[in-house]
Design a protein around this motif. Structure first.
Motif: not given
Length: 200
Positions: A139, A141, A145-146, A148, A164-170
């Motif tokens: 994983h 960071m 932010r998460n 991938k 994952l989108d860094k801002k939204s986390g989605e």
């Protein structure tokens, strides 16, 4: 006389070497420091610390119980660094000598104009393993932010990468692999809708 001198010299050498082998001084078995050319934000070199979670001089171990709705309470173990070295690159191993985390420990971090004063691994990789010890996931960071997660099969070949989108986390996209080769990419346009592009 010459034979006696030679014999005394040999005995003295053996005694000295045995004392030197038995002396550890202040050296810690579970901590080692070296220099590597690790570059982040154009900084050329950092101290590298290789540490183990089961070393009580480096980590404070705490055991907690996690409770979730509709599931049984689960025990969990947390490790907190004691006196972390700021801006050092850490390689952290568990009690099975498996690498579980690597990254730079930063005392504070600024991302998009916001200052985070808590020390942490804002840019790091976290490794997880299966019960038989094989690599399961890696994983990533970035900027706290998460970013991938890479998934591996039983042959330790890349199976999937979730971005994952860094801002939204989605979830933004998924890359699927077969025998370590890219098979298709799914780009998400909403929560459960995506477009698929097959690899050539």
């Amino acid at each position: 006389m010459r034979t006696k001198s030679l014999l005394l010299f040999l005995v003295f050498s053996i005694i000295c070497s045995s004392f030197m082998k038995g002396y550890d001084g202040d050296k810690k078995e579970n901590v080692s420091i070296s220099k590597i050319n690790y570059k982040i934000n154009n900084l050329p070199e950092r101290d590298t610390l290789r540490v183990f979670q089961n070393d009580p001089s480096v980590f404070k171990k705490t055991e907690d119980i996690i409770t979730r709705p509709c599931s049984n309470p689960e025990p969990t173990i947390r490790y907190e660094l004691i006196n972390p070295q700021d801006n050092a690159y850490y390689l952290i191993y568990n009690d099975k000598k498996q690498l579980v985390l690597e990254g730079v420990y930063t005392p504070q971090y600024t991302y998009e104009g916001i200052l985070y004063k808590k020390g942490d691994f804002y840019n790091s990789k976290t490794y997880s393993y299966t019960k038989n010890g094989n690599l399961d996931t890696v994983h990533y960071m970035e900027d706290g932010r998460n970013l991938k997660t890479e998934y591996f099969d039983t042959k330790i070949q890349l199976m999937k990468i979730r971005y994952l989108d860094k801002k939204s986390g989605e979830l933004s996209r998924i890359e699927l692999y077969k025998n370590g080769q890219l098979k298709e990419t799914r780009t998400y346009v909403s929560f459960n809708k995506y477009t698929t592009v097959k690899a050539k």
